[in-house]
Design a protein around this motif. Structure first.
Motif, PDB file in Angstrom:
ATOM      1  N   SER A 159       0.866  -1.183   0.000  1.00 53.56           N
ATOM      2  CA  SER A 159       0.000   0.000   0.000  1.00 53.56           C
ATOM      3  C   SER A 159       0.896   1.223   0.000  1.00 53.56           C
ATOM      4  O   SER A 159       2.130   1.100   0.006  1.00 53.56           O
ATOM      5  CB  SER A 159      -0.954  -0.016   1.195  1.00 53.56           C
ATOM      6  N   LEU A 160       0.297   2.396  -0.023  1.00 60.07           N
ATOM      7  CA  LEU A 160       1.091   3.620  -0.118  1.00 60.07           C
ATOM      8  C   LEU A 160       1.386   4.180   1.266  1.00 60.07           C
ATOM      9  O   LEU A 160       0.507   4.262   2.124  1.00 60.07           O
ATOM     10  CB  LEU A 160       0.368   4.667  -0.955  1.00 60.07           C
ATOM     11  N   LEU A 161       2.632   4.569   1.434  1.00 54.44           N
ATOM     12  CA  LEU A 161       3.065   5.255   2.660  1.00 54.44           C
ATOM     13  C   LEU A 161       3.815   6.495   2.187  1.00 54.44           C
ATOM     14  O   LEU A 161       4.848   6.369   1.512  1.00 54.44           O
ATOM     15  CB  LEU A 161       3.975   4.332   3.479  1.00 54.44           C
ATOM     16  N   ASP A 162       3.263   7.659   2.473  1.00 54.82           N
ATOM     17  CA  ASP A 162       3.842   8.905   1.964  1.00 54.82           C
ATOM     18  C   ASP A 162       3.988   8.859   0.434  1.00 54.82           C
ATOM     19  O   ASP A 162       5.032   9.227  -0.118  1.00 54.82           O
ATOM     20  CB  ASP A 162       5.212   9.177   2.609  1.00 54.82           C
ATOM     21  N   ASP A 163       2.962   8.310  -0.224  1.00 56.59           N
ATOM     22  CA  ASP A 163       2.852   8.259  -1.687  1.00 56.59           C
ATOM     23  C   ASP A 163       3.772   7.254  -2.375  1.00 56.59           C
ATOM     24  O   ASP A 163       3.753   7.147  -3.609  1.00 56.59           O
ATOM     25  CB  ASP A 163       3.054   9.647  -2.306  1.00 56.59           C
ATOM     26  N   ASP A 164       4.572   6.522  -1.602  1.00 54.84           N
ATOM     27  CA  ASP A 164       5.406   5.476  -2.206  1.00 54.84           C
ATOM     28  C   ASP A 164       4.911   4.095  -1.780  1.00 54.84           C
ATOM     29  O   ASP A 164       4.402   3.941  -0.663  1.00 54.84           O
ATOM     30  CB  ASP A 164       6.867   5.632  -1.758  1.00 54.84           C
ATOM     31  N   PRO A 165       5.103   3.074  -2.637  1.00 54.70           N
ATOM     32  CA  PRO A 165       4.675   1.724  -2.247  1.00 54.70           C
ATOM     33  C   PRO A 165       5.496   1.219  -1.065  1.00 54.70           C
ATOM     34  O   PRO A 165       6.729   1.313  -1.064  1.00 54.70           O
ATOM     35  CB  PRO A 165       4.964   0.878  -3.492  1.00 54.70           C
TER      36      PRO A 165
END
Lengths: 140, 140, 140
Positions: A80-86
């Protein structure tokens, strides 16, 4: 519990690359294929491992490093995304020649060999800070 | 890492047969249904187990035998072809009455009870010898 | 082994609720959504755990209680009907700060955090008493 019905999207089988970081290459793959929501399962072997344990009282991760070869039996996780990164949230159990095991939240591990099944979903899962646990969780 | 997008095909739930070999009956099922590519997850209990650990330096499997009952928590693996026959690559964690665990690459185990989910893919995965690891891996 | 080809139905991702019982909330979800047949995989952390081990000779479950925090690495299980109510058959491996692990059949555990993928099937799986093992299994 909070839950979300999702539609299945792309599915992949993968062979992890010898000598590369286990979790890092899953995240690189997710970035390349723009995968924002998936679960995966896998198995293989690693040459070392750094595991994390979340201290539920202090609310921070403690790291423990193992500099030895292990079977990975298994790896279960999600993308999932964390701070817009996978981000590949990955939990593993690792085993030694005598069958003894260690386990935890996988930070890094040098892949010896690895096989993965990834199921993507037609949604975007974005982690956000959770007050109660001080973890980044899905606001479903 | 190398990866292949796959189409999902047939799905199965299964009940493993008491007294039969855990991995052998998955391979017999795969042969009967002509399954060339799948991942599976399962859980159950076994009466004994022979686990393998791949020695990454010597590049050969060492076996360790346990003659005692275990919960199987869990079994994760995949089905692909090895020398044209279905091979069920199976990693397991096994637990005892006191909660203690052993784990590894499953060779054989006599099933006490077992439940499985199998997801087949519309492709053929054929293992081939890999020079670097001396294992049979997928050339994706 | 006995097996049943199934059609995939609904799929869910879920976030387990902090402070609630891990297995109980999966069963409450299954009751709410009327899920009679599914497999799931998950990961997370728990504040305690009661695990069961099936004594294959005495044919009864022995319980062992752990009053300490763990990473859950992983939880694998399925949902089917037992006496007409959803039962979440759940096996787990739990790990400590030093990486050490325990595992078994999960009875109860207070959730710290948890993430789940559930895949439902277009069928009804109903457990029935099995003479040989004295367990409730699927008559596939």
């Amino acid at each position: 519990m909070d839950y979300l019905e999702v539609e299945g999207a792309r599915e992949y089988v993968a062979r992890l690359e010898h000598g590369s970081d286990w979790r890092g290459q899953i995240e690189a793959f997710a970035a390349e294929e723009r995968i924002d929501a998936a679960f995966f399962m896998g198995l293989g072997a690693v040459q070392d491992a750094e595991l994390l344990f979340y201290d539920q009282d202090d609310q921070e991760y403690d790291a423990i490093t193992f500099d030895e070869p292990f079977e990975m039996t298994p790896a279960i996780g999600n993308i999932s995304l964390l701070d817009d990164d996978p981000f590949a949230h990955t939990h593993v159990v690792l085993s030694r020649e005598d069958g003894s095991t260690v386990g935890g939240h996988l930070d890094t591990a040098t892949t010896f060999a690895g096989e993965l099944y990834v199921r993507e979903f037609e949604t975007t899962l974005q982690r956000e800070h959770d007050e109660v646990t001080d973890l980044d969780l899905w606001p479903l």
